[in-house]
Design a protein around this motif. Structure first.
Motif, short mmCIF file in Angstrom:
data_model
loop_
_atom_site.label_atom_id
_atom_site.label_comp_id
_atom_site.label_asym_id
_atom_site.label_seq_id
_atom_site.Cartn_x
_atom_site.Cartn_y
_atom_site.Cartn_z
N GLU A 8 0.83 -1.21 0.00
CA GLU A 8 0.00 0.00 0.00
C GLU A 8 0.87 1.26 0.00
N ALA A 9 1.91 1.25 0.83
CA ALA A 9 2.79 2.41 0.90
C ALA A 9 3.51 2.63 -0.42
N ALA A 10 3.95 1.54 -1.06
CA ALA A 10 4.64 1.65 -2.35
C ALA A 10 3.71 2.20 -3.43
N GLN A 11 2.44 1.80 -3.37
CA GLN A 11 1.47 2.32 -4.35
C GLN A 11 1.26 3.81 -4.16
N LYS A 15 2.22 6.80 -6.86
CA LYS A 15 1.17 7.70 -7.33
C LYS A 15 1.53 9.16 -7.06
N VAL A 16 2.02 9.43 -5.87
CA VAL A 16 2.38 10.81 -5.52
C VAL A 16 3.61 11.26 -6.29
N PHE A 19 2.63 12.44 -9.67
CA PHE A 19 2.01 13.76 -9.60
C PHE A 19 3.08 14.84 -9.42
N VAL A 20 4.00 14.63 -8.50
CA VAL A 20 5.04 15.62 -8.22
C VAL A 20 5.92 15.85 -9.45
N ASP A 21 6.37 14.76 -10.07
CA ASP A 21 7.30 14.89 -11.20
C ASP A 21 6.65 15.47 -12.44
N MET A 53 -7.01 12.90 -4.42
CA MET A 53 -6.21 11.71 -4.13
C MET A 53 -6.39 11.25 -2.69
N GLY A 54 -6.79 12.16 -1.82
CA GLY A 54 -6.93 11.81 -0.41
C GLY A 54 -5.75 12.20 0.44
N VAL A 55 -4.80 12.95 -0.12
CA VAL A 55 -3.61 13.34 0.63
C VAL A 55 -3.98 14.18 1.85
N THR A 56 -4.98 15.02 1.74
CA THR A 56 -5.37 15.88 2.87
C THR A 56 -6.04 15.09 3.99
N ARG A 57 -6.42 13.85 3.72
CA ARG A 57 -7.10 13.02 4.74
C ARG A 57 -6.23 11.85 5.20
#
Length: 393
Positions: A8-11, A15-16, A19-21, A53-57
Motif C-alpha cells: 500500500e505504501a509503495a502504491q 502515485k504521488v 504527480f510531483v514529477d 487523491m486523499g492526501v489531505t485526509r
C-alpha cells in the motif's frame, strides 16, 4: 525488520511521485523567477488533485471520513513532495492526527475537516524573537475576560500567513488558576488587532511568506480555545514530533532528486574526451550522496514504523529528532556536492541543485535546530539509556 515499503505504501509513493514529477516540477523555474508564484489556476488545480487523491485526509481517523494511513505510508508520501523546489509541494492542507485529540467536536467540524476540503488554510504562530527552538520561553500572553481571551505579543516566522485563513496561536496564560501555563487558540489570520510588523525576504523563493505578526489585545472567543488551559505544550510536542519526521522525509525526497539529476548530468557532461561520471572524484561525491540518502531514509522509516508500533512517546520524540538531525544535515551535504558536480551550471538559479542548496539549509533550523535535536537525543540517552533511545539491537 525490513524497510521495504509494504504494497500500500509503495502504491501511494508511486502515485504521488508521478504527480510531483509531472505536475509540480514543470512549474519550478517559473516559481523561482516570480517570487514563488505560479498561475492561480495551476495552484488551485494542484490543491484539487491532492484533495481528490486523499492526501489531505491521510492522517484523519476513519470514523471522520479519513484514511488513517500508517505513519510509514504517510512518510513515503511526504518524501515524494520533497522532490520539488520552491515549496510547490506545500500545495495541500493537512489535518493532523493530534488535532482530533486536541479539538472538540464542534471545532473539528468547523475548523479541522474544512482543512481537508481546502476551505480553510492554517498557519502556526508559535515562534518568537526570543523563543525559537524553546517554545517554553514565549512571552505572548492570553488573558481571559468573561467568555473571551485577549492575546497580546509578537510572533516571528509565521509561515504561510499570507495564504492562511486561520492561525493556531500559542500563548502563556495571564492570571487565573493556570497562570504562566501554555494554551493554544485558533483565530482568523485577519482578526482585528493582528498586524504585520514586517515581512522579511528569505533565502528561498516561496509564495509562502514568513512575517512578523503583532497581536494587540486580539479577542479570541472561549469556543476557539484548543483543549483545556495548560494543554498547549503537550499539543505542541505532538506537532513537533510529526513535523520533524516529515522534514526528514522531505529531505530524503530532495536527496533522491539531487542524486538523480547530478548522476544524469555526470553521464552526459564530457571533459577531456570522457563523461565526468568516469572520473573517480565525481564517483566519490555520488557514492557519498547515496550513502547519506540511504542512511537518512532508514532512520526516517524506522522512526515512522515506531509510530505505527506504538512506541513510547518519549522514545519516539528522540527518534524523530535523530531522523530530522541526520536527514537535514545529509540533505545539505548532498545539495552541496550536486552543485559541485554541475560546476558553473550548479550556481545558476535555473538549476535544481542551486535551489535545493538554498532551500534545505533551513531544515537544520526550523522545528528545532540541529543543536536542539542533539540535546534531545543526549538527554534521552542519559535518562533512558541506549535501548530506551534507539531500541534494543
Amino acid at each position: 525488520m525490513t524497510f521495504s515499503l509494504p504494497p500500500e505504501a509503495a502504491q501511494w509513493r508511486d502515485k504521488v511521485r508521478q504527480f510531483v514529477d509531472s505536475e509540480l516540477q514543470p512549474f519550478e523555474l517559473e516559481a523561482e523567477m516570480h517570487e514563488g508564484r505560479i498561475p492561480e489556476a495551476a495552484r488551485k488545480a494542484h490543491e484539487k488533485t491532492c484533495i481528490a487523491m486523499g492526501v489531505t485526509r491521510m492522517d484523519v481517523p476513519k470514523e471522520r471520513g479519513g484514511l488513517a494511513l500508517p505513519i510509514l505510508t504517510q512518510t513515503a508520501i511526504v518524501e515524494q513532495f520533497g522532490r520539488v523546489t520552491n515549496a510547490l509541494g506545500w500545495c495541500y492542507g493537512e489535518a493532523q492526527g493530534w488535532m482530533f485529540e486536541a479539538f472538540n467536536e464542534e471545532q473539528v467540524a468547523r475548523i479541522v475537516m474544512p482543512v481537508t476540503r481546502g476551505e480553510i488554510h492554517l498557519c502556526y504562530a508559535i515562534t518568537e524573537e526570543n523563543a525559537g527552538s524553546d517554545p517554553g520561553a514565549i512571552a505572548t500572553e492570553a488573558r481571559r475576560k468573561g467568555d473571551s481571551y485577549f492575546i497580546s505579543g509578537e510572533k516571528w516566522h509565521v509561515t504561510s500567513h499570507n495564504l492562511a485563513s486561520h492561525m493556531i496561536v500559542q500563548a502563556k496564560l495571564g492570571g487565573g488558576e493556570h497562570e504562566g501555563e501554555h494554551c493554544l487558540f485558533v483565530c482568523r489570520a485577519d482578526a482585528p488587532g493582528v498586524s504585520i510588523a514586517r515581512s522579511p525576504a528569505y533565502t528561498h523563493n516561496y509564495n509562502h511568506h514568513h512575517p512578523v505578526l503583532r497581536f494587540d489585545n486580539v479577542e479570541v472567543p472561549l469556543h476557539d480555545r484548543i483543549g483545556a488551559e495548560g494543554d498547549g505544550m503537550g499539543f505542541t510536542h505532538s506537532w513537533f514530533r510529526r513535523e520533524r519526521l516529515m522534514i526528514a522525509a522531505r529531505c530524503c525526497g530532495a536527496m533522491a532528486r539531487l542524486i538523480e539529476e547530478a548522476s544524469e548530468f555526470a553521464k552526459m557532461r564530457v571533459v577531456s574526451g570522457q563523461p565526468i561520471a568516469d572520473y573517480q572524484m565525481i564517483q566519490a561525491m555520488l557514492a557519498d550522496s547515496v550513502l547519506d540518502l540511504h542512511a537518512a531514509r532508514l532512520l526516517t522509516y524506522e522512526a515512522a514504523a515506531e509510530h505505527d508500533r506504538g512506541c513510547d512517546l518519549k522514545s519516539l520524540h528522540a527518534r524523530c529528532s535523530i531522523a530530522k538531525l541526520f536527514a537535514s544535515e545529509a540533505a545539505f551535504r548532498v545539495a552541496d556536492r550536486a552543485v559541485q558536480i554541475f560546476g558553473g551550471r550548479g550556481y545558476m538559479r535555473e538549476n535544481v541543485a542551486e535551489r535545493f542548496l538554498r532551500e534545505v539549509r533551513v531544515d537544520r533550523i526550523w522545528e528545532g535546530t540541529s543543536e536542539i535535536q542533539r540535546l534531545i537525543i543526549a538527554r534521552s540517552l542519559l535518562k533512558r539509556g541506549l535501548e530506551g533511545t534507539i531500541g534494543p539491537n
